[in-house]
Design a protein around this motif. Structure first.
Motif, short mmCIF file in Angstrom:
data_model
loop_
_atom_site.label_atom_id
_atom_site.label_comp_id
_atom_site.label_asym_id
_atom_site.label_seq_id
_atom_site.Cartn_x
_atom_site.Cartn_y
_atom_site.Cartn_z
N SER A 1 -7.78 8.39 5.42
CA SER A 1 -7.39 7.17 6.13
C SER A 1 -7.46 7.31 7.64
O SER A 1 -7.36 6.32 8.37
N CYS B 1 -11.18 3.60 5.29
CA CYS B 1 -10.28 3.15 4.23
C CYS B 1 -10.44 4.07 3.02
O CYS B 1 -11.56 4.29 2.56
N PHE C 1 -6.98 -2.24 3.85
CA PHE C 1 -6.81 -0.96 4.55
C PHE C 1 -5.43 -0.90 5.21
O PHE C 1 -4.73 0.11 5.13
N SER D 1 -2.43 1.69 4.25
CA SER D 1 -1.90 2.64 5.23
C SER D 1 -0.38 2.61 5.25
O SER D 1 0.26 3.64 5.44
N ARG E 1 -8.99 -2.41 13.03
CA ARG E 1 -9.24 -1.12 12.38
C ARG E 1 -8.79 0.03 13.28
O ARG E 1 -8.20 1.01 12.80
#
Length: 237
Positions: A144, A148, A178, A182, A221
């Motif tokens: 991660s 992803c 993603f 996380s 991201r």
């Protein structure tokens, strides 16, 4: 009294109705041993897309609960679908992907073993590439930091667990899965990764996340990468 199913298969929908028949038939096959419901949450499709979707549902011969998203964007659609789910276990799926026949059996096995989140491997097509999940939480956390770690249509979770961590965040539309994963990776949730093939993952030019504003998606991201890096440092401190 509302009926309670074994699984709720939640599918957000804006476009891609031409792929819906294969997706729905794969859901019907995978659910052959279970009492499963299919929920398609409408995220502002055009009238043409909606009309084609209705025809595809009829051709598939499957019962579908069509609901309208409470808000705009894919995160709102997913949260609406999860909220509407009558089953304790939710299967995340997309209208353009194909579920493997054994997927619900694999998920049932892992949920029975105590999993709250299940992540399975995928085969990307039409250019074939096997996408394996990292084995174990630490491996997933390491992945991660630069990408992803999971394929979104290969994920499943208990309704209680995904709502406990806050569900999908619309701020991260474009990288919504993603961002959710996380948070899950550094939570107390019980995670099981499965090397078995759960889904055929279609890649094409009109995928939702490929048509998002690129600058928006890249910035979000980067935020996730940085948050994961800080979480890793705190874990090892």
């Amino acid at each position: 009294m509302a009926r309670v199913h074994d699984f709720s298969i939640v599918i957000p929908f804006r476009h891609g109705a031409k792929y819906a028949l294969s997706a729905l038939l794969s859901c019907r096959l995978a659910a052959r041993d279970f009492d499963a419901e299919v929920i398609i949450c409408l995220d502002g499709p055009s009238s043409q897309e909606y009309s084609l979707l209705k025809r595809q549902i009829k051709r598939a011969g499957i019962s579908v609960n069509l609901i309208t998203s409470q808000g705009g964007g894919i995160s709102a659609a997913l949260n609406t679908g999860i909220q509407a789910a009558s089953a304790p276990f939710v299967i995340r799926h997309d209208i353009d992907d194909i579920m493997m026949p054994g997927r619900l059996n694999y998920c049932a096995e892992l949920f029975d073993a105590g999993a709250e989140f299940v992540f399975g491997s995928a085969l990307r097509f039409p250019k074939l590439k096997r996408i394996t999940v990292p084995q174990g939480i630490e491996a997933a956390r390491r992945r991660s930091l630069h990408e992803c770690p999971f394929v979104h249509p290969g994920s499943a979770f208990t309704k209680l667990a995904v709502q406990r961590v806050g569900g999908y965040d619309p701020y991260f539309d474009g990288v919504e899965d993603f961002e959710l994963w996380s948070r899950v990776l550094w939570s107390e949730c019980v995670i099981h990764t499965d090397s078995r093939l759960h889904v055929l993952y279609r890649r094409h030019r009109k995928q939702f996340t490929r048509t998002r504003d690129g600058h928006h998606t890249n910035l979000r991201r980067i935020e996730i990468f940085e948050r994961n890096r800080i979480a890793t440092l705190n874990e090892t401190a």
